[in-house]
Motif scaffolding. Structure first.
Motif, PDB file in Angstrom:
ATOM      1  N   SER A  52      52.663 -30.040 -28.457  1.00 53.05           N
ATOM      2  CA  SER A  52      53.045 -28.784 -27.818  1.00 53.05           C
ATOM      3  C   SER A  52      52.380 -28.702 -26.441  1.00 53.05           C
ATOM      4  CB  SER A  52      52.634 -27.595 -28.684  1.00 53.05           C
ATOM      5  OG  SER A  52      53.041 -26.373 -28.087  1.00 53.05           O
ATOM      6  N   PRO A  53      52.856 -29.498 -25.476  1.00 46.36           N
ATOM      7  CA  PRO A  53      52.240 -29.525 -24.149  1.00 46.36           C
ATOM      8  C   PRO A  53      52.620 -28.310 -23.307  1.00 46.36           C
ATOM      9  CG  PRO A  53      54.118 -30.995 -24.194  1.00 46.36           C
ATOM     10  CD  PRO A  53      53.953 -30.475 -25.599  1.00 46.36           C
ATOM     11  N   SER A  54      51.728 -27.927 -22.419  1.00 48.65           N
ATOM     12  CA  SER A  54      51.989 -26.827 -21.492  1.00 48.65           C
ATOM     13  C   SER A  54      51.124 -27.048 -20.256  1.00 48.65           C
ATOM     14  CB  SER A  54      51.677 -25.477 -22.147  1.00 48.65           C
ATOM     15  OG  SER A  54      50.311 -25.409 -22.501  1.00 48.65           O
ATOM     16  N   ILE A  55      51.094 -26.058 -19.375  1.00 43.81           N
ATOM     17  CA  ILE A  55      50.343 -26.171 -18.129  1.00 43.81           C
ATOM     18  C   ILE A  55      49.200 -25.153 -18.116  1.00 43.81           C
ATOM     19  CG2 ILE A  55      50.442 -25.925 -15.616  1.00 43.81           C
ATOM     20  CD1 ILE A  55      51.848 -28.402 -16.569  1.00 43.81           C
ATOM     21  N   LEU A  56      48.021 -25.615 -17.709  1.00 47.77           N
ATOM     22  CA  LEU A  56      46.884 -24.734 -17.434  1.00 47.77           C
ATOM     23  C   LEU A  56      46.787 -24.632 -15.916  1.00 47.77           C
ATOM     24  CD1 LEU A  56      44.408 -23.136 -18.435  1.00 47.77           C
ATOM     25  CD2 LEU A  56      43.112 -25.281 -18.357  1.00 47.77           C
ATOM     26  N   ASP A  57      47.104 -23.466 -15.398  1.00 52.84           N
ATOM     27  CA  ASP A  57      47.230 -23.275 -13.954  1.00 52.84           C
ATOM     28  C   ASP A  57      45.992 -22.568 -13.408  1.00 52.84           C
ATOM     29  OD1 ASP A  57      48.071 -22.895 -11.360  1.00 52.84           O
ATOM     30  OD2 ASP A  57      50.005 -22.022 -11.885  1.00 52.84           O
ATOM     31  N   GLY A  58      45.320 -23.219 -12.457  1.00 58.91           N
ATOM     32  CA  GLY A  58      44.195 -22.589 -11.765  1.00 58.91           C
ATOM     33  C   GLY A  58      42.978 -22.307 -12.618  1.00 58.91           C
ATOM     34  N   PRO A  59      42.523 -23.250 -13.441  1.00 64.33           N
ATOM     35  CA  PRO A  59      41.290 -22.992 -14.203  1.00 64.33           C
ATOM     36  C   PRO A  59      40.108 -22.838 -13.265  1.00 64.33           C
ATOM     37  CG  PRO A  59      41.896 -25.313 -14.322  1.00 64.33           C
ATOM     38  CD  PRO A  59      43.043 -24.608 -13.676  1.00 64.33           C
ATOM     39  N   SER A  60      39.124 -22.057 -13.681  1.00 65.05           N
ATOM     40  CA  SER A  60      37.957 -21.810 -12.835  1.00 65.05           C
ATOM     41  C   SER A  60      37.113 -23.074 -12.710  1.00 65.05           C
ATOM     42  CB  SER A  60      37.097 -20.693 -13.434  1.00 65.05           C
ATOM     43  OG  SER A  60      36.499 -21.138 -14.648  1.00 65.05           O
ATOM     44  N   ASP A  61      36.358 -23.135 -11.641  1.00 65.47           N
ATOM     45  CA  ASP A  61      35.451 -24.273 -11.461  1.00 65.47           C
ATOM     46  C   ASP A  61      34.438 -24.346 -12.599  1.00 65.47           C
ATOM     47  OD1 ASP A  61      36.769 -24.845  -9.144  1.00 65.47           O
ATOM     48  OD2 ASP A  61      35.164 -24.190  -7.784  1.00 65.47           O
ATOM     49  N   GLU A  62      34.046 -23.189 -13.120  1.00 63.51           N
ATOM     50  CA  GLU A  62      33.086 -23.164 -14.228  1.00 63.51           C
ATOM     51  C   GLU A  62      33.687 -23.804 -15.473  1.00 63.51           C
ATOM     52  OE1 GLU A  62      32.035 -20.460 -11.146  1.00 63.51           O
ATOM     53  OE2 GLU A  62      33.890 -20.546 -12.334  1.00 63.51           O
ATOM     54  N   LEU A  63      34.961 -23.506 -15.754  1.00 63.02           N
ATOM     55  CA  LEU A  63      35.626 -24.089 -16.912  1.00 63.02           C
ATOM     56  C   LEU A  63      35.791 -25.597 -16.731  1.00 63.02           C
ATOM     57  CD1 LEU A  63      37.075 -23.750 -19.607  1.00 63.02           C
ATOM     58  CD2 LEU A  63      39.172 -23.247 -18.340  1.00 63.02           C
ATOM     59  N   LEU A  64      36.168 -26.001 -15.534  1.00 61.62           N
ATOM     60  CA  LEU A  64      36.344 -27.427 -15.262  1.00 61.62           C
ATOM     61  C   LEU A  64      35.051 -28.197 -15.474  1.00 61.62           C
ATOM     62  CD1 LEU A  64      38.488 -27.196 -11.994  1.00 61.62           C
ATOM     63  CD2 LEU A  64      39.301 -27.887 -14.259  1.00 61.62           C
ATOM     64  N   ARG A  65      33.964 -27.648 -14.955  1.00 65.30           N
ATOM     65  CA  ARG A  65      32.670 -28.322 -15.090  1.00 65.30           C
ATOM     66  C   ARG A  65      32.209 -28.327 -16.545  1.00 65.30           C
ATOM     67  NH1 ARG A  65      28.250 -29.658 -11.932  1.00 65.30           N
ATOM     68  NH2 ARG A  65      29.165 -28.761 -10.057  1.00 65.30           N
ATOM     69  N   ALA A  66      32.390 -27.223 -17.236  1.00 73.72           N
ATOM     70  CA  ALA A  66      31.960 -27.149 -18.627  1.00 73.72           C
ATOM     71  C   ALA A  66      32.680 -28.184 -19.491  1.00 73.72           C
ATOM     72  CB  ALA A  66      32.189 -25.747 -19.176  1.00 73.72           C
ATOM     73  N   ALA A  67      33.977 -28.352 -19.247  1.00 74.60           N
ATOM     74  CA  ALA A  67      34.734 -29.354 -19.997  1.00 74.60           C
ATOM     75  C   ALA A  67      34.232 -30.754 -19.686  1.00 74.60           C
ATOM     76  CB  ALA A  67      36.236 -29.236 -19.677  1.00 74.60           C
ATOM     77  N   TYR A  68      33.820 -30.953 -18.431  1.00 77.30           N
ATOM     78  CA  TYR A  68      33.355 -32.297 -18.064  1.00 77.30           C
ATOM     79  C   TYR A  68      32.061 -32.668 -18.758  1.00 77.30           C
ATOM     80  CZ  TYR A  68      32.444 -36.492 -15.379  1.00 77.30           C
ATOM     81  OH  TYR A  68      32.216 -37.792 -15.023  1.00 77.30           O
ATOM     82  N   THR A  69      31.272 -31.668 -19.127  1.00 78.09           N
ATOM     83  CA  THR A  69      30.010 -31.977 -19.831  1.00 78.09           C
ATOM     84  C   THR A  69      30.288 -32.725 -21.129  1.00 78.09           C
ATOM     85  OG1 THR A  69      29.972 -29.844 -21.013  1.00 78.09           O
ATOM     86  CG2 THR A  69      28.860 -29.947 -18.878  1.00 78.09           C
ATOM     87  N   GLU A  70      31.471 -32.544 -21.694  1.00 73.29           N
ATOM     88  CA  GLU A  70      31.778 -33.206 -22.963  1.00 73.29           C
ATOM     89  C   GLU A  70      32.189 -34.661 -22.802  1.00 73.29           C
ATOM     90  OE1 GLU A  70      34.284 -31.012 -25.599  1.00 73.29           O
ATOM     91  OE2 GLU A  70      33.394 -29.097 -25.062  1.00 73.29           O
ATOM     92  N   VAL A  71      32.540 -35.062 -21.584  1.00 74.71           N
ATOM     93  CA  VAL A  71      32.884 -36.470 -21.370  1.00 74.71           C
ATOM     94  C   VAL A  71      31.847 -37.158 -20.492  1.00 74.71           C
ATOM     95  CG1 VAL A  71      35.358 -35.985 -21.584  1.00 74.71           C
ATOM     96  CG2 VAL A  71      34.322 -36.045 -19.321  1.00 74.71           C
ATOM     97  N   ALA A  72      30.873 -36.421 -20.010  1.00 73.02           N
ATOM     98  CA  ALA A  72      29.867 -36.999 -19.117  1.00 73.02           C
ATOM     99  C   ALA A  72      28.871 -37.839 -19.899  1.00 73.02           C
ATOM    100  CB  ALA A  72      29.139 -35.891 -18.357  1.00 73.02           C
ATOM    101  N   GLN A  73      28.474 -38.958 -19.314  1.00 66.86           N
ATOM    102  CA  GLN A  73      27.415 -39.776 -19.896  1.00 66.86           C
ATOM    103  C   GLN A  73      26.271 -39.901 -18.902  1.00 66.86           C
ATOM    104  OE1 GLN A  73      29.191 -43.602 -20.616  1.00 66.86           O
ATOM    105  NE2 GLN A  73      29.311 -44.134 -18.454  1.00 66.86           N
ATOM    106  N   SER A  74      25.073 -39.918 -19.409  1.00 67.46           N
ATOM    107  CA  SER A  74      23.903 -39.975 -18.521  1.00 67.46           C
ATOM    108  C   SER A  74      23.703 -41.385 -18.011  1.00 67.46           C
ATOM    109  CB  SER A  74      22.661 -39.530 -19.287  1.00 67.46           C
ATOM    110  OG  SER A  74      22.455 -40.343 -20.410  1.00 67.46           O
TER     111      SER A  74
END
Length: 359
Positions: free
Chosen positions: A337-359
Motif C-alpha cells: 500500500s504505497p503512498s507519498i510522504l510530502d514535506g516531512p520535517s527535518d526532525e523526522l528525517l533525522r530521527a528516522a536516520y538514527t535507525e539506519v546509522a552506524q557508528s
C-alpha cells in the motif's frame, strides 16, 4: 528446458519482455527493417556481446559494436557523445537501431543514446544483470549521471522489446546478483507480497541463478513494473512508487561517487523509508521490521555512516521527486500500500536516520 515467459508492457507503445534462457534467436525479429544495429556493451560482457553480434550478422544485419566503460562510469554525457559520434560515422538512419547488452548502467545509456539520435530510433534491451532485468531495462526510463546527481538528465523512450536471458546470470558475480535482489524486494513491499514469501522461505534459492525460485522472482518483479509503467510511462503519478527506497539510496550513491552498488544503496534506502513511515505513524512496527529482516537474510546492507547525514540530506534535496524546498518520499501505509510522504520535517528525517546509522 521450459518455454520463455512473455510479459506485455501496455501503453501507447506496447512491447514484450521475454524471460527465459538462451534467447538470442528472439533478437533479430525485434529489429526487422533495420540495416545497422549498434551494440553497446562494457568490457566484462565482451564474450556475450560477441554472441549478440554474431546472431545479428547471421540474420543479415550489420552490427556496430561499441564498447563503453563499465558500470556507472559508462553513464556520462561524454560517453553518450562518443556513441553518437560512432552512429554518425556509420551513417545511422531512423530505421536503424541500438541494442544495450549489460547491466542497468549500459541499458540506461543505450536507451538514452537511442532516444536522442535523430530524436528517437529503436532500442532493444538485453539486460545481463538481475538489476537490469527487473528494473533498468523495463519501462523506458533512460538517462545519464551528472555532477548534480544520478539520472537527472534523461528521456522516456520505451524499447521495442526486452530479452531477459537468465543464462547470463550464471556467471554474474554473486554480490552483483544479491544487489539486484534489493529491487526485487522493493517490488514485494510495494505490490506483490508473494515475492517476500519466496525470499523468506529460502533466501539461498532466491540468490541461485539456476533456481526456479529466482526465475519466479524475476517474472513477478517484471510483472509489477510492467503494470505500473503501462499505466504511467512518464511518472506523472503511479510510477513514483517504483522509487521506493531510492531517495536515500540515490543520495548514498552520489556521496560515494557511485562506488556503491545501486542495489546496496537501495537496500539501505528501503530500511530508511520504512523507518520514516513508522515514525510518521503510517506503517506498523512489524512491516517496518520485516524490511530489515528480509534484506539481511540476503546479505544486503541495512545501515550507513552516522556522520554522513548532512551530506545525505543535501543530496536528497535534488531528488527528482522533490518539489521546491519540499522533500517527498514514497512510503508504505501498509504492505503493498504505497503512498507519498510530502514535506516531512527535518526532525523526522533525522530521527528516522538514527535507525539506519552506524557508528
Amino acid at each position: 528446458m521450459s518455454e520463455p515467459t512473455v510479459i506485455t508492457v501496455a501503453g501507447d507503445q506496447p512491447y514484450e519482455v521475454v524471460v527465459g534462457r538462451d534467447l538470442l534467436t528472439s533478437l533479430p525479429p525485434l529489429l526487422e527493417g533495420a540495416a545497422q544495429v549498434a551494440v553497446l556493451f562494457a568490457a566484462p560482457l565482451r564474450g556475450y556481446a560477441d554472441r549478440v553480434v554474431a546472431a545479428l550478422r547471421d540474420a543479415g544485419l550489420a552490427p556496430l559494436p561499441i564498447e563503453v566503460p563499465d558500470a556507472e562510469a559508462g553513464k556520462g554525457i561524454e560517453v553518450a557523445a562518443r556513441c553518437w559520434d560512432a552512429l554518425g560515422g556509420a551513417g545511422f538512419t531512423r530505421t536503424d537501431a541500438v541494442v544495450g547488452v549489460g547491466g542497468g548502467a549500459v541499458t540506461d545509456l543505450a536507451g538514452f543514446v537511442a532516444a536522442c539520435w535523430l530524436r528517437g530510433v529503436r532500442a532493444v534491451q538485453v539486460p545481463t544483470s538481475l538489476l537490469g532485468m527487473v528494473d533498468a531495462a523495463v519501462g523506458g526510463k533512460t538517462g545519464v549521471n551528472t555532477a548534480a546527481g544520478k539520472n537527472l538528465v534523461g528521456a522516456f523512450h520505451p524499447p521495442a522489446g526486452v530479452l531477459c536471458d537468465l543464462s547470463t546470470l550464471d556467471t554474474l558475480p554473486a554480490d552483483d546478483l544479491r544487489a539486484g535482489l534489493a529491487e526485487v524486494v522493493k517490488c514485494g513491499f510495494i505490490a506483490d507480497p508473494r515475492i517476500l514469501g519466496i525470499v523468506e522461505a529460502d533466501p539461498a534459492a532466491a540468490a541461485d541463478p539456476r533456481s526456479a525460485a529466482l526465475r519466479e522472482l524475476v517474472e513477478r518483479s517484471v510483472r509489477v513494473k510492467a503494470r505500473v509503467v503501462g499505466e504511467d510511462l512518464r511518472e506523472s503519478g503511479l510510477r513514483e512508487i517504483l522509487n521506493y527506497g531510492h531517495t536515500l539510496g540515490h543520495a548514498i550513491e552520489k556521496i560515494e561517487g557511485y562506488r556503491w552498488k545501486h542495489g546496496h544503496a537501495v537496500s539501505v534506502g528501503l530500511v530508511y523509508a520504512a523507518s520514516l513511515a513508522r515514525r510518521a505513524g503510517r506503517l506498523d512496527d512489524a512491516t517496518a521490521a520485516r524490511h530489515r529482516a528480509v534484506l539481511t537474510s540476503l546479505g544486503l546492507p541495512v545501515s550507513y555512516r552516522a556522520e554522513a547525514w548532512a551530506d545525505l540530506h543535501a543530496a536528497m534535496r535534488v531528488d527528482k521527486k522533490a518539489r521546491g524546498a519540499r522533500l517527498r518520499f514514497v512510503v508504505l501505509d501498509g504492505l503493498a500500500s504505497p503512498s507519498i510522504l510530502d514535506g516531512p520535517s527535518d526532525e523526522l528525517l533525522r530521527a528516522a536516520y538514527t535507525e539506519v546509522a552506524q557508528s
